[in-house]
Design an enzyme around this catalytic site. Structure first.
Site, PDB file in Angstrom:
ATOM      1  N   ASN A 189     -24.127  60.284 -44.311  1.00 23.69           N
ATOM      2  CA  ASN A 189     -24.289  60.006 -45.737  1.00 23.69           C
ATOM      3  C   ASN A 189     -24.552  61.261 -46.585  1.00 23.69           C
ATOM      4  O   ASN A 189     -24.243  61.288 -47.767  1.00 23.69           O
ATOM      5  CB  ASN A 189     -25.376  58.956 -45.974  1.00 23.69           C
ATOM      6  N   LYS A 236     -24.938  69.007 -34.380  1.00 20.08           N
ATOM      7  CA  LYS A 236     -23.863  68.037 -34.169  1.00 20.08           C
ATOM      8  C   LYS A 236     -23.798  67.110 -35.380  1.00 20.08           C
ATOM      9  O   LYS A 236     -24.688  66.285 -35.580  1.00 20.08           O
ATOM     10  CB  LYS A 236     -24.081  67.201 -32.913  1.00 20.08           C
ATOM     11  N   GLY A 282     -30.662  59.286 -38.496  1.00 26.20           N
ATOM     12  CA  GLY A 282     -29.713  58.213 -38.229  1.00 26.20           C
ATOM     13  C   GLY A 282     -30.410  56.881 -38.054  1.00 26.20           C
ATOM     14  O   GLY A 282     -31.504  56.652 -38.571  1.00 26.20           O
ATOM     15  N   SER A 283     -29.785  56.007 -37.281  1.00 25.26           N
ATOM     16  CA  SER A 283     -30.275  54.640 -37.129  1.00 25.26           C
ATOM     17  C   SER A 283     -31.437  54.559 -36.151  1.00 25.26           C
ATOM     18  O   SER A 283     -31.628  55.439 -35.306  1.00 25.26           O
ATOM     19  CB  SER A 283     -29.140  53.734 -36.633  1.00 25.26           C
ATOM     20  N   VAL A 284     -32.204  53.477 -36.247  1.00 22.50           N
ATOM     21  CA  VAL A 284     -33.332  53.259 -35.343  1.00 22.50           C
ATOM     22  C   VAL A 284     -32.885  53.137 -33.881  1.00 22.50           C
ATOM     23  O   VAL A 284     -33.471  53.785 -33.001  1.00 22.50           O
ATOM     24  CB  VAL A 284     -34.142  52.014 -35.774  1.00 22.50           C
ATOM     25  N   PRO A 285     -31.854  52.337 -33.568  1.00 25.19           N
ATOM     26  CA  PRO A 285     -31.447  52.233 -32.150  1.00 25.19           C
ATOM     27  C   PRO A 285     -31.056  53.573 -31.546  1.00 25.19           C
ATOM     28  O   PRO A 285     -31.434  53.893 -30.412  1.00 25.19           O
ATOM     29  CB  PRO A 285     -30.257  51.268 -32.195  1.00 25.19           C
ATOM     30  N   THR A 286     -30.293  54.385 -32.300  1.00 24.48           N
ATOM     31  CA  THR A 286     -29.899  55.695 -31.776  1.00 24.48           C
ATOM     32  C   THR A 286     -31.110  56.615 -31.687  1.00 24.48           C
ATOM     33  O   THR A 286     -31.242  57.398 -30.738  1.00 24.48           O
ATOM     34  CB  THR A 286     -28.810  56.327 -32.658  1.00 24.48           C
ATOM     35  N   GLU A 322     -35.832  60.935 -38.296  1.00 25.63           N
ATOM     36  CA  GLU A 322     -35.764  60.400 -39.658  1.00 25.63           C
ATOM     37  C   GLU A 322     -34.782  59.250 -39.597  1.00 25.63           C
ATOM     38  O   GLU A 322     -33.569  59.444 -39.545  1.00 25.63           O
ATOM     39  CB  GLU A 322     -35.311  61.504 -40.630  1.00 25.63           C
ATOM     40  N   CYS A 341     -30.961  56.088 -46.739  1.00 29.91           N
ATOM     41  CA  CYS A 341     -31.961  55.466 -45.870  1.00 29.91           C
ATOM     42  C   CYS A 341     -33.231  55.061 -46.606  1.00 29.91           C
ATOM     43  O   CYS A 341     -33.894  54.088 -46.234  1.00 29.91           O
ATOM     44  CB  CYS A 341     -32.305  56.406 -44.711  1.00 29.91           C
ATOM     45  N   GLU A 355     -31.482  46.293 -42.646  1.00 26.58           N
ATOM     46  CA  GLU A 355     -30.918  47.383 -43.428  1.00 26.58           C
ATOM     47  C   GLU A 355     -29.412  47.182 -43.572  1.00 26.58           C
ATOM     48  O   GLU A 355     -28.683  47.132 -42.586  1.00 26.58           O
ATOM     49  CB  GLU A 355     -31.207  48.727 -42.764  1.00 26.58           C
ATOM     50  N   GLU A 400     -39.469  66.289 -42.776  1.00 27.11           N
ATOM     51  CA  GLU A 400     -38.527  67.280 -43.264  1.00 27.11           C
ATOM     52  C   GLU A 400     -38.913  67.612 -44.702  1.00 27.11           C
ATOM     53  O   GLU A 400     -39.584  66.825 -45.374  1.00 27.11           O
ATOM     54  CB  GLU A 400     -37.089  66.756 -43.183  1.00 27.11           C
TER      55      GLU A 400
END
Length: 502
Positions: free
Chosen positions: A166, A189, A241-245, A263, A297, A399, A476
């Site tokens: 994003n 990455k 990124g996302s919570v699962p990742t 984050e 986010c 989300e 951050e």
């Protein structure tokens, strides 16, 4: 610097750009993939056409990049903070002169107006941490008998940054600037959906004078990310990124006890009291939901409005939502571009369809098909306001990451605070009220890393940003981030004879 892509940007328009240069960077240069297998198409969101191919890095390439970064770290970490600062200030200067915003729009879909703001924030972040580089210091402590001790603030080593799609270029700077200021190297990455601008920053750092390899870029998805998290020479992983990742990154990094900053996502509450300045509250709600097509986010997507002003609020917010110009993101008049991908668009539209089934409400939405023929294949949707929502609805609990605002009525301060905090997320929050005491009382009660009072989505580089609960940990931005990219060493100096029990 390889200029071909950027040189074409001033005259570029939507649907015309093709990226052919390698997207990897280490050892001070762009690096072609060893093999072309497993290539994934990268799409231009505004048109749906293929922009380039992203070839994921394998184990040998990841190791080569990390070894390159480690060699550069050996040189960079020995430089004085002011020496590092001068190089970073030069990088900030170059960013101000480059035409990066257009390339960001073409790869990400956000409007050129927002992209220009993101690039502005990027050079400011590097400039800010350059200013801190020369201030890093420990303490001197006097001990009995003339002995003394001191602490040294030292870099961690090779840090890994894993970014989101994003804010592709901005997140790259927000992770690399504090890392480099502290004397670290970074292997970055980007998201496989938005891979094209991270390598531009690598070239800028090189032009500014960092040692070859100090900032490397490796492309790839989950498998490449796993290789980075498991590599023995990596000291820290910073993930957005996302919570699962994020959970997977934390689990992989824990196996070799790497430091981690996460984050992650959010489902943030925005509370609007009846004594607010309604004009500002409506503007705040729009800013809290529709920046970058709602793909932010910390957006305040649960908008709690005190019941007495709900009719006036809805009338005004729907009127302004209907008036948002959606279309070609490279046009200065556009205020909303396409979503990042077709699957993301389908996911968001699925949330809206589900909301229709869960409540009989005044649901405002309209289909959007661009009139410009070149945009027919783009991933566009109109911004959406969902009225009369309940706390148990899917669109309120999960989300969405799209331009969907859920509006919920409330009656009392005590009630709304309890409802606002009833979530596993805790990234941001907001409150609109003229009552100064209430504003600070609510801010203190919010279980979130940020609370905006009478505004929303204002995140200056000087202030820490991060989450509570499942929205992550670590910070951050701000001076505190130095703590997350450095470590303290204590040195004890005896000036007399050793006293021993043995």
């Amino acid at each position: 610097m390889a200029q071909s892509t950027l040189d074409s940007m001033p005259g570029a328009s939507t649907g015309t750009v093709v990226i052919t240069e390698p997207l990897n960077f280490w050892g001070g240069k762009r690096v072609k993939p060893r093999e072309e297998k497993n290539a994934e198409p990268v799409f231009e969101p505004a048109t749906g056409r293929v922009l380039c191919q992203m070839v994921p890095c394998g184990a040998e390439e990841v190791d080569e990049a990390i070894q390159s970064a480690y060699a550069a770290y050996q040189k960079w970490s020995k430089m004085a903070g002011m020496e590092r600062a001068r190089v970073m200030l030069e990088a900030a200067r170059i960013i101000r002169e480059e035409k990066i915003a257009k390339l960001e729009v073409i790869n990400n879909g956000k409007t050129i107006t927002e992209a220009l703001g993101n690039i502005d924030f990027s050079w400011k972040s590097i400039e800010y941490y350059a200013g801190l580089a020369g201030t890093l210091a420990g303490q001197h402590i006097q001990l009995p008998g003339g002995a003394f001790a001191y602490s040294r603030r030292e870099p961690l080593g090779v840090c890994v940054g894993i970014g989101a799609w994003n804010f592709p270029f901005l997140i790259t700077t927000l992770k690399s600037a504090p890392a480099l200021a502290c004397g670290n190297a970074m292997v970055y990455k980007p998201s496989p959906m938005a891979p094209v601008t991270a390598v531009i920053l690598a070239e800028i750092y090189k032009e500014a004078g960092v040692p070859d390899g100090l900032f490397c870029v490796v492309q790839g998805g989950a498998e490449t990310g796993s290789l980075l998290c498991h590599h023995p020479k990596v000291a820290k992983v910073s993930f957005t990124g996302s919570v699962p990742t994020g959970k997977k990154v934390m689990e992989m990094s824990a196996k070799s006890v790497k430091q981690v900053t996460l984050e992650l996502g959010g489902k943030s509450p925005l509370i609007i009291f009846k004594d607010c300045e309604l004009e500002n509250a409506v503007k705040g709600a729009l800013m809290a939901n529709f920046l970058t097509q709602g793909q932010v986010c910390c957006n305040g997507t649960r908008v709690f409005v005190q019941r007495e002003i709900m009719p006036q609020f809805l009338e005004e917010v729907v009127k302004r939502t209907k008036a948002i110009p959606v279309g070609d993101p490279l046009l200065g008049s556009t205020r909303m571009g396409p979503l990042i991908s077709k699957p993301q668009l389908e996911k968001v539209l699925g949330f809206v369809s589900q909301a229709k089934k869960e409540v009989q409400s005044a649901l405002w939405r309209r289909s959007f098909v661009p009139s410009d023929p070149k945009l027919k294949g783009g991933y566009f949707m109109s911004p959406c306001v969902l009225d009369n929502c309940r706390d148990d609805m899917t669109c309120v609990k999960e989300e969405i990451f799209g331009p969907v605002m859920s509006v919920l009525p409330f009656d009392t301060e005590e009630e709304v605070i309890k409802r606002a905090n009833n979530t596993t997320f805790g990234l941001a929050s907001g409150v609109f009220t003229r009552d100064v005491s209430r504003a600070h009382r609510v801010a203190a009660s919010m279980e979130a890393g940020t609370c905006f009072i009478n505004n929303y989505n204002i995140n200056p580089i000087e202030l820490p940003f991060g989450g509570y609960k499942m929205s992550g940990f670590g910070r951050e931005n701000g001076q505190v981030t130095i703590e997350y990219y450095s470590q303290l060493k204590t040195v004890v100096v005896e000036m007399g004879d050793v006293e021993s029990l043995f």
